[in-house]
Design an enzyme around this catalytic site. Structure first.
Site, short mmCIF file in Angstrom:
data_model
loop_
_atom_site.label_atom_id
_atom_site.label_comp_id
_atom_site.label_asym_id
_atom_site.label_seq_id
_atom_site.Cartn_x
_atom_site.Cartn_y
_atom_site.Cartn_z
N HIS A 166 0.88 -1.20 0.03
CA HIS A 166 0.14 0.09 -0.06
C HIS A 166 0.83 1.13 0.10
O HIS A 166 2.20 1.09 0.18
CB HIS A 166 -0.70 0.14 1.31
CG HIS A 166 -1.95 -1.05 1.20
ND1 HIS A 166 -3.06 -1.22 1.92
CD2 HIS A 166 -2.05 -2.14 0.20
CE1 HIS A 166 -3.64 -2.22 1.64
NE2 HIS A 166 -3.42 -2.74 0.69
N GLU A 184 1.07 3.66 2.19
CA GLU A 184 1.86 4.19 3.22
C GLU A 184 2.89 3.36 3.32
O GLU A 184 4.26 3.75 3.88
CB GLU A 184 0.80 3.86 4.45
CG GLU A 184 -0.49 4.71 4.40
CD GLU A 184 -1.57 3.86 3.76
OE1 GLU A 184 -2.51 3.88 4.44
OE2 GLU A 184 -1.14 3.20 2.80
N CYS A 215 -1.86 -1.27 7.50
CA CYS A 215 -0.79 -0.08 7.30
C CYS A 215 -1.02 0.63 8.78
O CYS A 215 0.16 1.12 9.05
CB CYS A 215 -1.37 0.68 6.28
SG CYS A 215 -1.02 0.13 4.57
N ALA A 274 -21.09 9.04 -28.41
CA ALA A 274 -20.69 9.99 -29.30
C ALA A 274 -21.98 10.52 -30.12
O ALA A 274 -22.45 9.32 -30.80
CB ALA A 274 -19.44 9.58 -30.06
N ARG A 293 -11.61 3.94 -21.16
CA ARG A 293 -11.52 2.59 -21.05
C ARG A 293 -10.38 1.77 -20.06
O ARG A 293 -10.81 1.26 -19.25
CB ARG A 293 -11.43 1.87 -22.26
CG ARG A 293 -12.50 1.92 -23.48
CD ARG A 293 -12.16 1.27 -24.77
NE ARG A 293 -13.33 1.35 -25.50
CZ ARG A 293 -13.61 0.93 -26.75
NH1 ARG A 293 -12.25 0.34 -27.33
NH2 ARG A 293 -14.39 0.84 -27.69
N THR A 304 -25.01 -4.53 -30.71
CA THR A 304 -23.79 -3.58 -30.95
C THR A 304 -22.86 -4.57 -31.78
O THR A 304 -22.11 -4.40 -32.81
CB THR A 304 -23.50 -2.94 -29.80
OG1 THR A 304 -24.47 -2.00 -29.69
CG2 THR A 304 -21.93 -2.39 -30.22
N ARG A 332 -6.79 0.66 -26.96
CA ARG A 332 -5.58 0.62 -28.07
C ARG A 332 -4.85 1.50 -28.08
O ARG A 332 -3.60 1.84 -28.58
CB ARG A 332 -6.18 0.30 -29.46
CG ARG A 332 -7.12 -0.67 -29.66
CD ARG A 332 -7.20 -1.09 -31.22
NE ARG A 332 -8.36 -0.03 -31.50
CZ ARG A 332 -9.56 -0.08 -31.45
NH1 ARG A 332 -10.34 -0.98 -30.65
NH2 ARG A 332 -10.43 0.88 -32.31
N GLY A 384 -25.73 0.61 -27.92
CA GLY A 384 -26.69 1.61 -28.70
C GLY A 384 -27.83 1.95 -28.12
O GLY A 384 -27.90 1.90 -26.96
#
Length: 360
Positions: free
Chosen positions: A50, A52, A84, A154, A184, A196, A207, A292
Site C-alpha cells: 500500500h 503508506e 498499514c 458520441a 476505457r 452492437t 488501443r 446502442g
C-alpha cells in the site's frame, strides 16, 4: 508547506496509478519531517504494498516523529497485505493526516481508532472532497454493492448516433478517439448489447492508452445469439463475458474459446440490476457502457447511471432514417424529462466533451 499542499501531492501520487489498482482504491501517501519530504508512495496494484508502506520504506528510520499524509484511511485488517495502521505505529509516526475515511466495513473508522489508541495524533478531512471524487468508483462499489456505471456516447449536434440500419460510423475526431481509450483504461469493464456486436463487430479494447491491462468485454445477450465469428469471440485480446438469460440454450452453441465466459442469470430477461449485481459478485468495480440506443435507454431507465460522458460532433443528420442516442423514456413533457447536472465541459479538437450526472 501546509497540510493542503502536502495532501495535494499525495493525491497526485494516487492519481498516477489510475486504471491499475482495481479492485483496490487509489491511494497516495507523503511523509514530512522538519518541513521536508522524506518519503512518498502510491498503491500501484492489488496485492502489492500500500501507499503508506512505500512511503515508510523510503523514509526509513527518519519516519520516527514525522507526519504522514494519506489520501484514504489506513487499513487496520489483514488482507493480501498487512495492516498499514500497525506499520505506521511501529515506525513511530507522530501525526497522521487523512483526506477521507474508508467506507469499507473492514476499515471504516477502525484504522483511525487503532492509531489514536496508540497515541498517534490523527486529523481528517483535508482535501476530503477531492479524495472522495478520486475514488468515486470504489466508494460506489462499497456503498451500493454494484459497479460504478459510466454511460458513454458520441453524438451529432442533433443527438444522433447512427444512420438508418443502426450501424455505427465514426462521428467524432481522433482527439475523441484517444480520450475514449483513456476512459476505457479507467474502467474494469466495457459493456455493450448483442446487437452492437452483430452490427459493428467491435474489438472493445484499449488501443491508445499506454497499458497492458485490458478491460473485460461484457455483452448482454439474452438468448446467446452472438456471432461466433465476431472479433470479441475470435480474438483473445481481452477477457470476454457474455451475460445471458435463464432460457438461453448454452449447450447448443458448443464450446467457446478459453477467454470467453458465459454467465447465466436466473431470469429470462437480462435486467440491468441483475447484470450489475452479477458483475459486482465478480469484483468488477466499474463499467463503461458503450451500447446502442436500446442499452442506453435501459440503463438510463434503471436509474443506475453514475456518470454520463457525451462527445458531441458539429454534425447534423436530421430526423428521417437516423437513430437517436435514447429511445422512449416515457417522458410526456419537458418537466418529466431526466434532469442532468453538468460537471465538466472541454473541447477536444473540433468536438465537445460533456461530463454530467443525474440530478438527485
Amino acid at each position: 508547506m501546509d497540510d493542503q499542499q502536502i495532501m495535494k501531492q499525495a493525491l497526485e501520487l494516487a492519481r498516477s496509478a489510475a486504471g491499475q489498482t482495481s479492485p483496490n482504491p487509489l491511494v497516495g501517501s507523503v511523509i514530512v519531517k522538519d518541513g521536508r519530504i522524506i518519503g512518498m508512495g502510491a498503491h500501484l496494484k492489488a496485492g502489492q504494498a500500500h501507499a503508506e508502506i512505500h512511503a515508510l520504506n523510503m523514509a526509513g528510520s527518519e519516519a520516527q516523529g514525522a507526519d504522514l499524509y494519506v489520501t484514504l484511511e489506513p487499513c487496520s485488517h489483514h488482507g493480501r497485505t498487512g495492516p498499514c495502521a500497525d506499520a505506521i505505529i511501529q515506525a513511530g509516526i507522530r501525526r497522521v493526516v487523512v483526506a477521507v475515511l474508508d467506507p469499507n466495513p473492514l476499515v471504516s473508522g477502525q484504522g483511525i481508532k487503532k492509531l489514536e489508541n496508540a497515541g498517534v495524533i490523527v486529523e481528517t478531512g483535508v482535501c476530503e472532497q477531492e479524495a472522495a471524487e478520486l475514488n468515486r468508483m470504489f466508494f460506489t462499489f462499497i456503498r451500493q454493492k454494484r459497479p460504478f456505471v459510466t454511460l458513454k456516447h458520441a453524438i451529432t449536434l442533433d443527438g444522433k448516433i447512427a444512420v438508418d440500419g443502426g450501424r455505427s460510423e465514426k462521428i467524432t475526431g481522433p482527439e475523441v478517439q484517444r480520450d475514449v481509450h483513456q476512459l476505457r483504461l479507467l474502467h474494469d469493464a466495457i459493456l455493450v448489447g448483442a446487437q452492437t456486436v452483430a452490427l459493428d463487430n467491435p474489438r472493445l479494447t484499449n488501443r491508445f492508452a499506454d497499458s497492458q491491462r485490458q478491460p473485460i468485454r461484457v455483452i448482454l445477450d439474452r438468448h446467446l445469439r452472438i456471432p461466433k465469428e465476431s472479433h470479441i469471440i475470435q480474438v483473445p485480446d481481452a477477457p470476454t463475458w457474455i451475460i445471458v438469460g435463464s432460457q438461453a440454450d448454452i449447450d447448443s452453441r458448443g464450446a467457446f474459446p478459453d477467454h470467453v465466459r458465459v454467465l447465466q442469470l436466473n431470469t429470462p430477461d437480462v435486467e440491468i440490476t441483475a447484470a450489475l449485481e452479477l458483475l459486482a459478485e465478480h469484483k468488477v468495480l466499474s463499467v463503461l457502457v458503450e451500447g446502442g440506443q436500446k442499452i442506453n435507454t435501459a440503463f438510463l431507465k434503471s436509474g443506475q447511471v453514475d456518470e454520463i460522458a457525451t462527445y458531441i460532433a458539429p454534425i447534423i443528420l436530421g430526423g428521417e432514417g437516423t437513430v437517436s442516442v435514447f429511445g422512449d423514456l416515457q417522458t410526456s413533457s419537458v418537466s418529466n424529462g431526466i434532469r442532468l447536472k453538468t460537471q465538466k465541459v472541454e473541447r477536444l479538437g473540433t468536438d465537445l466533451k460533456i461530463i454530467s450526472t443525474l440530478k438527485e
